[in-house]
Design a protein around this motif. Sequence first.
Motif, PDB file in Angstrom:
ATOM      1  N   UNK A   1      -0.940   5.000 -11.796  1.00 37.55           N
ATOM      2  CA  UNK A   1      -1.400   5.987 -12.786  1.00 37.55           C
ATOM      3  C   UNK A   1      -2.905   5.819 -13.014  1.00 37.55           C
ATOM      4  N   UNK A   2      -3.331   4.581 -13.207  1.00 38.15           N
ATOM      5  CA  UNK A   2      -4.756   4.316 -13.447  1.00 38.15           C
ATOM      6  C   UNK A   2      -5.591   4.705 -12.229  1.00 38.15           C
ATOM      7  N   UNK A   3      -5.047   4.441 -11.032  1.00 37.03           N
ATOM      8  CA  UNK A   3      -5.781   4.804  -9.821  1.00 37.03           C
ATOM      9  C   UNK A   3      -5.935   6.315  -9.717  1.00 37.03           C
ATOM     10  N   UNK A   4      -4.871   7.051 -10.058  1.00 35.72           N
ATOM     11  CA  UNK A   4      -4.966   8.521 -10.017  1.00 35.72           C
ATOM     12  C   UNK A   4      -6.062   9.003 -10.966  1.00 35.72           C
ATOM     13  N   UNK A   5      -6.040   8.533 -12.211  1.00 35.16           N
ATOM     14  CA  UNK A   5      -7.053   8.984 -13.178  1.00 35.16           C
ATOM     15  C   UNK A   5      -8.456   8.671 -12.640  1.00 35.16           C
ATOM     16  N   UNK A   6      -8.611   7.489 -12.059  1.00 30.81           N
ATOM     17  CA  UNK A   6      -9.922   7.056 -11.575  1.00 30.81           C
ATOM     18  C   UNK A   6     -10.392   7.926 -10.405  1.00 30.81           C
ATOM     19  N   UNK A   7      -9.480   8.253  -9.505  1.00 28.04           N
ATOM     20  CA  UNK A   7      -9.858   9.099  -8.364  1.00 28.04           C
ATOM     21  C   UNK A   7     -10.194  10.512  -8.831  1.00 28.04           C
ATOM     22  N   UNK A   8      -9.492  10.996  -9.839  1.00 29.36           N
ATOM     23  CA  UNK A   8      -9.809  12.324 -10.378  1.00 29.36           C
ATOM     24  C   UNK A   8     -11.188  12.330 -11.021  1.00 29.36           C
ATOM     25  N   UNK A   9     -11.508  11.228 -11.712  1.00 24.72           N
ATOM     26  CA  UNK A   9     -12.803  11.151 -12.419  1.00 24.72           C
ATOM     27  C   UNK A   9     -13.941  10.777 -11.474  1.00 24.72           C
ATOM     28  N   UNK A  10     -13.614  10.080 -10.386  1.00 24.18           N
ATOM     29  CA  UNK A  10     -14.650   9.641  -9.459  1.00 24.18           C
ATOM     30  C   UNK A  10     -15.296   8.330  -9.866  1.00 24.18           C
TER      31      UNK A  10
END
Length: 312
Positions: free
Chosen positions: A140-149
């Motif tokens: 979940x944290x990785x997804x948010x981070x990839x979305x934010x860059x």
Amino acid sequence: KTKLGPSVITEYLQRVVEDLREVEGGAVKDSIPALANADPNPIGIAVATVDGAIYQAGDSKQEFCIQSISKAFTYAQALTDRGMDGVFEKIDVEPSGDAFNEISLQPETGRPANPMINAGAIAATSLVKNTAHGTRRERILRLYSRLAGRQLRINKTIHAQENRSGDRNRALGWLLSSRDIIEGDPTNALEDYFAQCSVMLNCVDLARMGATLAAGGVNPLSGERVLSTQVVSDVLSVMYTCGMYDDAGRWALKVGLPAKSGVAGGIIAVLPGQLAVAVFSPPLDQHGNSVRGVAACERLSQDLDLHFARTE
Ligand code: GLN
């Protein structure tokens, strides 16, 4: 739709922030100490486009916790892991008209009405898989981070506070478990839900996450495909009908954009194919939406002609 130079847009956003200072009312959330003690005064705004441009004004770099805005993104991960059919079996997509923490499970199926209120969001978190590539929480944290860059982080203090004050959510978790919407003990899913609510970010991050949705799942900065176009379209549709809780109908009329709010005072709104707006101001209205955030989005929608249903 509007063609304006960068400095014109920044000046415009600065003017919006100044005008928002005059907007009064609302109260900071008192559910956890970190929110109850928050300074009510900061106002941040950021606009990110699908071309990778960013415009910002006010306290756009001040960090706050994502809270319920996380629900939209975790739902995206659940859809990615299980497919729409697999998720729909467990969580409906009907606007409930209920408050965000309503004990709302459909009598026949036990399904929560939608994934943007707590019941449905906790179920969505439980549907994200633990895999060889990471635990549910890490993914979940990785997804948010990839979305934010950029790499985002969980605030441990806030996570602990969410956990301590989370009895109503725990009750929801056990109700979901009693109807087999969550399989077995919901404790881990609840822990991960509290963790996802405690992710820290600023308006620029949030606008960039929204711009990735606006761009159909490809992060405009990194060029990385983070979500499929189908998942993005499903998530934006649910944000449009359910993202603003029991104010979703009025919001659709006034602003006309898929959106999601959080109780720390953040709001994200997305114009598919074009841009995303992120606003931050802690005082909330009776629905749990940022008073100034809502005012800002209404103003931008009008001034920049963002409402999807406007034909001229
Ligand atoms: N952590 C909060 C809760 O679960 C999030 C609610 C929200 O932002 N609306 O109650």
